[in-house]
Scaffold this motif. Sequence first.
Motif, PDB file in Angstrom:
ATOM      1  N   VAL A 208       1.049   3.456  -5.143  1.00 23.23           N
ATOM      2  CA  VAL A 208      -0.318   3.516  -5.670  1.00 23.23           C
ATOM      3  C   VAL A 208      -0.317   3.493  -7.192  1.00 23.23           C
TER       4      VAL A 208
ATOM      5  N   PRO B  14      -4.701  -3.924  -5.362  1.00 30.76           N
ATOM      6  CA  PRO B  14      -4.270  -2.791  -4.535  1.00 30.76           C
ATOM      7  C   PRO B  14      -5.388  -2.264  -3.645  1.00 30.76           C
TER       8      PRO B  14
ATOM      9  N   TYR C  41       3.720   6.779  -6.310  1.00 29.56           N
ATOM     10  CA  TYR C  41       2.796   6.406  -7.378  1.00 29.56           C
ATOM     11  C   TYR C  41       3.530   5.707  -8.514  1.00 29.56           C
TER      12      TYR C  41
ATOM     13  N   TYR D 103      -5.643   0.879  -2.905  1.00 26.35           N
ATOM     14  CA  TYR D 103      -5.980   2.206  -3.417  1.00 26.35           C
ATOM     15  C   TYR D 103      -5.444   2.316  -4.837  1.00 26.35           C
ATOM     16  N   VAL D 104      -6.307   2.702  -5.773  1.00 23.38           N
ATOM     17  CA  VAL D 104      -5.929   2.853  -7.182  1.00 23.38           C
ATOM     18  C   VAL D 104      -6.532   4.146  -7.711  1.00 23.38           C
TER      19      VAL D 104
ATOM     20  N   ARG E 157      -3.625   9.743   1.355  1.00 23.74           N
ATOM     21  CA  ARG E 157      -2.638   9.772   0.274  1.00 23.74           C
ATOM     22  C   ARG E 157      -1.283  10.317   0.702  1.00 23.74           C
TER      23      ARG E 157
ATOM     24  N   LYS F  16       2.524   8.773   0.025  1.00 19.67           N
ATOM     25  CA  LYS F  16       2.472   7.599  -0.838  1.00 19.67           C
ATOM     26  C   LYS F  16       3.221   7.881  -2.137  1.00 19.67           C
TER      27      LYS F  16
ATOM     28  N   GLY G  82       0.784  -1.232   0.000  1.00 21.30           N
ATOM     29  CA  GLY G  82       0.000   0.000   0.000  1.00 21.30           C
ATOM     30  C   GLY G  82       0.812   1.276   0.000  1.00 21.30           C
TER      31      GLY G  82
END
Length: 276
Positions: free
Chosen positions: A16, A103, A213, A105-106, A208, A211, A13
Amino acid sequence: MKRAELEQHIREGVLVPFIGMGVFKETQNEEGMQIPYDSDSMILALNGGRAMSPRLMYEYSRAAMSLEQRKGRAYIEGMTNHIFTSKPYAVPEVYVWLKSLMPRYVVDVNLDDSLLKLYADTDHFLVTGVSRIMGGYERFMVYMYHAQEKRYERIEKELLNSMLPILFKPLGCVVPEKNFIISDADFVDWLTEAMGGYAIPAFLKTYRENKAYLFLGLDFDRDTFRMVANEITMGLSGGYSVGDKNELTKKEEKFLLSHHITHLETNLEHFLKGAH
């Protein structure tokens, strides 16, 4: 970084997935029609296969705005829905790969439901973007998906949490309601409210933070998508980008550098095959 390491970070996690149009480059519907994978192909799809003036061909949001002004909002919404729902097509390989990772969170700026199909058997939250609406500043809707009943339920934004996977489609989706951010007026409205803090639920603003990406199929050469990505990833801790361009433009290089994003020297096909 090896793909296996990226996959582990996605499972944990901390990385993302952020999915763009480029993932549809090899995707056609059952009648052999290309699913739009860049600005030009999106314009052709919206305009019945016909090119438009060079000024409008620069970016599909301009072309969509011109079509909306000439033919009405219902036309542009209907065409967008038709592109992604009229004929079946296979889910692009990027989504097939992500299904093995599921995932938590996407972010997906595509307008179709490929991402949602991954989670068809899993309860999840869906956040979709909206624009040009009356009655408030917020430019999003929050849904909960009930896997057993195969249905989405509109819920209050305060119910959003990390107990279930969160699918964020900031530019709208063909389901559960046909809301699309596609024309210049849509993007101006959404970005204006995003800059004011009204396009992302409060929970996601916190969730967020810090995080990284993994950008897949994003075209950062276009001002609009750089601005959208910038607003969505506030507080990011860097990341990676994978696309099909051999050389990046100065605009792309500047954006990636300023956001501490590493462009991986591989294309999507090789990346998904684990060649990187």
